[in-house]
Scaffold this motif. Sequence first.
Motif, short mmCIF file in Angstrom:
data_model
loop_
_atom_site.label_atom_id
_atom_site.label_comp_id
_atom_site.label_asym_id
_atom_site.label_seq_id
_atom_site.Cartn_x
_atom_site.Cartn_y
_atom_site.Cartn_z
N SER A 1 0.86 -1.23 -0.01
CA SER A 1 -0.09 0.06 0.04
C SER A 1 0.81 1.32 -0.13
CB SER A 1 -1.05 -0.13 1.21
OG SER A 1 -0.24 0.42 2.36
N VAL B 1 0.15 3.76 2.05
CA VAL B 1 -0.45 4.54 3.30
C VAL B 1 0.90 5.07 4.25
CG1 VAL B 1 -1.56 4.25 5.64
CG2 VAL B 1 -2.43 3.09 3.35
N ARG C 1 -5.23 1.09 -4.07
CA ARG C 1 -4.65 1.79 -3.00
C ARG C 1 -4.07 0.75 -1.96
NH1 ARG C 1 -10.15 3.24 -3.17
NH2 ARG C 1 -10.40 2.54 -1.15
N ASN C 2 -4.37 -0.36 -1.92
CA ASN C 2 -3.92 -1.49 -0.96
C ASN C 2 -4.25 -2.54 -1.48
OD1 ASN C 2 -6.34 -1.66 0.66
ND2 ASN C 2 -5.90 0.46 1.15
N GLN D 1 -7.48 2.02 6.94
CA GLN D 1 -6.47 2.53 5.88
C GLN D 1 -5.78 1.25 5.01
OE1 GLN D 1 -4.24 5.13 8.28
NE2 GLN D 1 -4.88 6.83 6.91
N ASP D 2 -5.52 0.25 5.48
CA ASP D 2 -4.87 -0.96 5.14
C ASP D 2 -5.00 -2.21 5.63
OD1 ASP D 2 -2.85 -1.77 3.20
OD2 ASP D 2 -1.29 -0.63 4.42
N ASP E 1 -3.83 -5.36 7.24
CA ASP E 1 -3.00 -5.59 8.57
C ASP E 1 -2.71 -7.05 8.96
OD1 ASP E 1 -5.15 -6.42 9.98
OD2 ASP E 1 -5.41 -4.77 10.99
#
Length: 569
Positions: free
Chosen positions: A263, A265, A278-279, A318-319, A321
């Motif tokens: 990603s 981020v 984006r990811n 956001q991402d 993990d």
Amino acid sequence: MLTTISKSISSPELRRLRTFGQKVNQLGANFAVCDAKGELVLLCEGDRFKSNKERLIDLSQQALTCCRENSIQSGTDVPVWQFGDENPVLAVVLRPRPVGHRQEETLGIALIELGSTLHRIVRDASELCNTSTTPTDEKYLMAMLAQMAEDFQAAEEVEGQIEIVGTELARVYEELVLLHKLNTNMRVTESDAHFLQMACDSLTEVVSVEGIAILLEKNVKGERKLVVTAGSGLIEIDERMAAILHDRVTEEIDNGKEALLDSEVYSPFKYDWPDNIRNIIAVPLCGKGGQESYSAHRAKGDIYIIGLMVAINRIDKQDFDSTDVKLFNSVSSSCAVFIENGRLFNDLKELFIGSLKALTSSIDAKDTYTRGHSDRVAFISRWIAERLAEREPLEQEQIHKIYLAGLLHDIGKIGVEEAVLRKKGPLTEEELDRIRKHPSIGAGILRGIKQMSDIVPGILCHHERPDGKGYPNGLRGHEIPLIGKIVGLADSFDAMTSKRTYRNAMTIEQALEEIANLLGSQFDETIGRVFLDSDVYKLWEIMQYGCTDAYKSGGFSEYDTAAVGTLIR
């Protein structure tokens, strides 16, 4: 007097604050709480004096400003401010320690109003008559207010932690439900595409993403390639992208990673991706691939990458993990186990049908004039069953079993001497008795196999007749099971249209006329009509091509495997 108006602070919090306010009232002071918006949500007044609500609201906002600017410090862990000299008010800002999403969140402002100097002089004078009461000064109330704020802060921290734990438990529960759902639906008779689509759909109920796909190795024009087998959402993976994903996942695994995570981020992308990504997360599906694997890339020991699970663009955070990696790997492992089990099951089915074919071929080999008879009777039986299913309820599983009964109908001839089977002249009565025993012998051979229990009636009864003149038990009409009626008609039609040692083959027209004449006596009338009304010439044409691509099943071999699956599932 006690007045409460709940606005933004929760009911449990208000109850704790109300209890504290009642203690403050016992000390001759009033207690109030305003929320961060400047609204009075709690006012606890004693019987000594009345509070000015507008003044309390104004002072609460001053305290909030002081807290934000951090212009005044207190000697306690929680700063307490004092406003006014004649009628002083102590104030403290209520806020939890930074926990999760509640960072810098102000819940309210607590205030203690001590009252005017005249009120306090009167109060102190009255308390001189009561030696059990100790006059309370401003420092004591300030310390008391600071301690309350610290206790409130600690309680909020605990609630915040409980909320985080609850959220985590809910997420873990959803993941366990997902894995349980996959495991309970892991039936070897399920198609790869259906199971993998269910895995994608179930996973997106737990992890919100814009797109997800599962790629599996397929043989495309003689080459092993990764092909999208299931998926949903906004994700496009062509042949080139599939190859890129495979190479990058392989690289990450070689570097000791469990998955490909990338990603922009917290840092630039490690790899180049299309603009809409984006990811991204990609995990391998591993199984025993050997040299036929897509790239024969060994993941560990004799385990090879046989597919990939890919998802893009996490929606609710956001991402991706490490928690997502564990979940995706668990789901991909379940998918890989399902695929491997399916392959082993198919191998088992092919082994089983191969054994059956070898057995029936050995029987057909005893008489060169009947070679291929078992395959043809199986196919004709299936044809009749499918035509019957168009008129009345008949499950696909029943059709499969009728087909297998046709394939094995003459298995009992293994107990009949070749001399009798190949005799060119008329058979003696004793020889006829030996021939008539083959349904019972065949049923006896298979009766000990539990999975064959639904097949046995077709083998035992395929020579029974509606008029009761059949063998071995002379059953009549409805006493004959459906499977026996169908296999019996199929056996007779193939016998009529095949050349034998003692006669030439009939034409189709002659065979059909013979069947029509024998309806109700040798052949069941309903089953016979179903056969006669069908496109027998199309059936005959298919049989001339060896019952292969001309028929919608794709050939004997594929259908054999599916049919055997009904027995060993």
